[in-house]
Design a protein around this motif. Structure first.
Motif, PDB file in Angstrom:
ATOM      1  N   ALA A   9       0.864  -1.186   0.000  1.00 27.49           N
ATOM      2  CA  ALA A   9       0.000   0.000   0.000  1.00 27.49           C
ATOM      3  C   ALA A   9       0.894   1.227   0.000  1.00 27.49           C
ATOM      4  CB  ALA A   9      -0.903  -0.015   1.223  1.00 27.49           C
ATOM      5  N   PRO A  10       0.458   2.320  -0.628  1.00 33.97           N
ATOM      6  CA  PRO A  10       1.264   3.535  -0.603  1.00 33.97           C
ATOM      7  C   PRO A  10       1.561   3.958   0.839  1.00 33.97           C
ATOM      8  CG  PRO A  10      -0.615   3.783  -2.087  1.00 33.97           C
ATOM      9  CD  PRO A  10      -0.803   2.494  -1.342  1.00 33.97           C
ATOM     10  N   ALA A  11       2.766   4.442   1.076  1.00 35.48           N
ATOM     11  CA  ALA A  11       3.123   4.915   2.416  1.00 35.48           C
ATOM     12  C   ALA A  11       2.089   5.931   2.881  1.00 35.48           C
ATOM     13  CB  ALA A  11       4.516   5.537   2.402  1.00 35.48           C
ATOM     14  N   GLY A  12       1.583   5.750   4.073  1.00 35.21           N
ATOM     15  CA  GLY A  12       0.585   6.662   4.624  1.00 35.21           C
ATOM     16  C   GLY A  12      -0.839   6.342   4.218  1.00 35.21           C
ATOM     17  N   ALA A  13      -1.033   5.261   3.449  1.00 34.16           N
ATOM     18  CA  ALA A  13      -2.389   4.891   3.024  1.00 34.16           C
ATOM     19  C   ALA A  13      -3.174   4.302   4.191  1.00 34.16           C
ATOM     20  CB  ALA A  13      -2.324   3.887   1.885  1.00 34.16           C
ATOM     21  N   LYS A  14      -4.475   4.451   4.109  1.00 27.08           N
ATOM     22  CA  LYS A  14      -5.384   3.898   5.118  1.00 27.08           C
ATOM     23  C   LYS A  14      -6.332   2.926   4.420  1.00 27.08           C
ATOM     24  CE  LYS A  14      -5.407   8.104   7.949  1.00 27.08           C
ATOM     25  NZ  LYS A  14      -4.253   7.765   8.677  1.00 27.08           N
ATOM     26  N   TRP A  26      -6.833   0.269  -0.298  1.00 24.49           N
ATOM     27  CA  TRP A  26      -6.160   1.276   0.532  1.00 24.49           C
ATOM     28  C   TRP A  26      -6.190   2.595  -0.210  1.00 24.49           C
ATOM     29  CZ3 TRP A  26      -4.715  -3.673  -0.235  1.00 24.49           C
ATOM     30  CH2 TRP A  26      -4.544  -4.472   0.900  1.00 24.49           C
ATOM     31  N   VAL A  27      -6.295   3.694   0.545  1.00 28.67           N
ATOM     32  CA  VAL A  27      -6.369   5.027  -0.036  1.00 28.67           C
ATOM     33  C   VAL A  27      -5.368   5.943   0.652  1.00 28.67           C
ATOM     34  CG1 VAL A  27      -7.843   7.037  -0.469  1.00 28.67           C
ATOM     35  CG2 VAL A  27      -8.837   4.733  -0.504  1.00 28.67           C
ATOM     36  N   LYS A  28      -4.583   6.636  -0.159  1.00 32.10           N
ATOM     37  CA  LYS A  28      -3.717   7.703   0.344  1.00 32.10           C
ATOM     38  C   LYS A  28      -4.174   8.983  -0.339  1.00 32.10           C
ATOM     39  CE  LYS A  28       0.925   9.497   0.731  1.00 32.10           C
ATOM     40  NZ  LYS A  28       2.352   9.269   0.464  1.00 32.10           N
ATOM     41  N   MET A  29      -4.614   9.945   0.440  1.00 28.83           N
ATOM     42  CA  MET A  29      -5.058  11.213  -0.138  1.00 28.83           C
ATOM     43  C   MET A  29      -3.837  12.078  -0.439  1.00 28.83           C
ATOM     44  SD  MET A  29      -8.206  10.830  -0.599  1.00 28.83           S
ATOM     45  CE  MET A  29      -8.504  12.468  -1.256  1.00 28.83           C
ATOM     46  N   LEU A  30      -3.611  12.346  -1.720  1.00 25.59           N
ATOM     47  CA  LEU A  30      -2.499  13.190  -2.156  1.00 25.59           C
ATOM     48  C   LEU A  30      -2.890  14.660  -2.088  1.00 25.59           C
ATOM     49  CD1 LEU A  30      -1.389  11.075  -5.251  1.00 25.59           C
ATOM     50  CD2 LEU A  30      -0.510  10.972  -2.898  1.00 25.59           C
ATOM     51  N   ALA A  31      -4.150  14.943  -2.363  1.00 28.93           N
ATOM     52  CA  ALA A  31      -4.714  16.291  -2.219  1.00 28.93           C
ATOM     53  C   ALA A  31      -6.034  16.105  -1.475  1.00 28.93           C
ATOM     54  CB  ALA A  31      -4.940  16.948  -3.582  1.00 28.93           C
ATOM     55  N   VAL A  41      -7.436  14.384  -4.760  1.00 26.97           N
ATOM     56  CA  VAL A  41      -6.719  13.353  -5.503  1.00 26.97           C
ATOM     57  C   VAL A  41      -6.363  12.256  -4.520  1.00 26.97           C
ATOM     58  CG1 VAL A  41      -4.721  12.779  -6.934  1.00 26.97           C
ATOM     59  CG2 VAL A  41      -5.749  15.069  -7.084  1.00 26.97           C
ATOM     60  N   GLY A  42      -6.794  11.040  -4.821  1.00 26.62           N
ATOM     61  CA  GLY A  42      -6.475   9.890  -3.984  1.00 26.62           C
ATOM     62  C   GLY A  42      -5.725   8.836  -4.776  1.00 26.62           C
ATOM     63  N   ASP A  43      -4.723   8.240  -4.159  1.00 23.76           N
ATOM     64  CA  ASP A  43      -3.991   7.108  -4.724  1.00 23.76           C
ATOM     65  C   ASP A  43      -4.637   5.862  -4.123  1.00 23.76           C
ATOM     66  OD1 ASP A  43      -2.140   5.300  -5.685  1.00 23.76           O
ATOM     67  OD2 ASP A  43      -0.406   6.234  -4.720  1.00 23.76           O
ATOM     68  N   VAL A  44      -5.288   5.044  -4.956  1.00 23.80           N
ATOM     69  CA  VAL A  44      -6.083   3.921  -4.474  1.00 23.80           C
ATOM     70  C   VAL A  44      -5.489   2.613  -4.991  1.00 23.80           C
ATOM     71  CG1 VAL A  44      -8.404   2.940  -4.315  1.00 23.80           C
ATOM     72  CG2 VAL A  44      -8.125   5.417  -4.607  1.00 23.80           C
ATOM     73  N   LEU A  45      -5.282   1.663  -4.089  1.00 21.62           N
ATOM     74  CA  LEU A  45      -4.765   0.341  -4.428  1.00 21.62           C
ATOM     75  C   LEU A  45      -5.814  -0.706  -4.073  1.00 21.62           C
ATOM     76  CD1 LEU A  45      -2.404  -1.587  -5.245  1.00 21.62           C
ATOM     77  CD2 LEU A  45      -1.737  -1.545  -2.827  1.00 21.62           C
ATOM     78  N   PHE A  46      -6.156  -1.572  -5.044  1.00 20.88           N
ATOM     79  CA  PHE A  46      -7.134  -2.644  -4.864  1.00 20.88           C
ATOM     80  C   PHE A  46      -6.409  -3.985  -4.906  1.00 20.88           C
ATOM     81  CE2 PHE A  46      -9.297   0.832  -6.955  1.00 20.88           C
ATOM     82  CZ  PHE A  46     -10.618   0.808  -6.531  1.00 20.88           C
TER      83      PHE A  46
END
Length: 135
Positions: A9-14, A26-31, A41-46
Motif C-alpha cells: 500500500a502507498p506509504a501513509g495509506a489507510k 487502501w487510499v492515500k489522499m495526495l490532495a 486526488v487519492g492514490d487507491v490500491l485494490f
C-alpha cells in the motif's frame, strides 16, 4: 511484476471504507478535501478481486491507472478493461464502479473536481455475478 505478487500500500495509506468496497483497498489522499483547489486526488490500491460499490460523483471523476489490471463499468454499459496509462473520464452523476480483476492488483489516481460541492452518492455493491461477467 507477477500478478500474484503483493503490492505494498502507498506509504501513509489507510484502509478504504469497508462499507463501500468488496475486498480490501487502501487510499492515500495526495490532495485531501479542503485544499485551495477544491479538487481531491487519492492514490487507491485494490487487491485482486476488490471493487467498489456502484456510485456516482456530482461533479464527475477522472481515473488515471498507475499499475495492474482493472475494470471500469458504467450502469447499463459493457465493462472496460484498464491497464497502466489508461485514463477514464467520468461525467457528472454517471453511476459506475471500478476495481481490480480477479487475478491482478490494480492502482489508480482518483481525481474529483469540486469535491467541496458534493460527496459521492454510494449505492449497492456490485453483485458477484455482475463482477464475474465483467472479467
Amino acid at each position: 511484476m507477477s500478478n500474484q505478487e503483493k503490492l505494498p500500500a502507498p506509504a501513509g495509506a489507510k484502509p478504504a471504507e469497508a462499507r463501500y468496497f468488496t475486498g480490501q483497498a487502501w487510499v492515500k489522499m495526495l490532495a485531501p478535501a479542503g485544499n485551495a483547489t477544491a479538487c481531491t486526488v487519492g492514490d487507491v490500491l485494490f487487491e485482486p478481486g476488490c471493487r467498489n460499490n456502484w456510485h456516482a460523483h456530482p461533479h464527475g471523476q477522472l481515473l488515471v491507472v498507475t499499475t495492474g489490471t482493472g475494470i471500469y463499468q458504467e450502469k447499463g454499459q459493457p465493462a472496460r478493461l484498464l491497464r497502466a496509462g489508461d485514463t477514464v473520464v467520468i461525467a457528472p452523476d454517471v453511476v459506475h464502479w471500478h476495481g481490480a480483476t480477479a487475478n491482478d492488483w490494480f492502482a489508480h489516481l482518483a481525481i474529483n473536481p469540486s469535491a467541496n460541492q458534493g460527496a459521492p452518492v454510494w449505492l449497492e455493491p456490485v453483485t458477484e455475478a455482475d463482477y464475474q461477467a465483467a472479467q
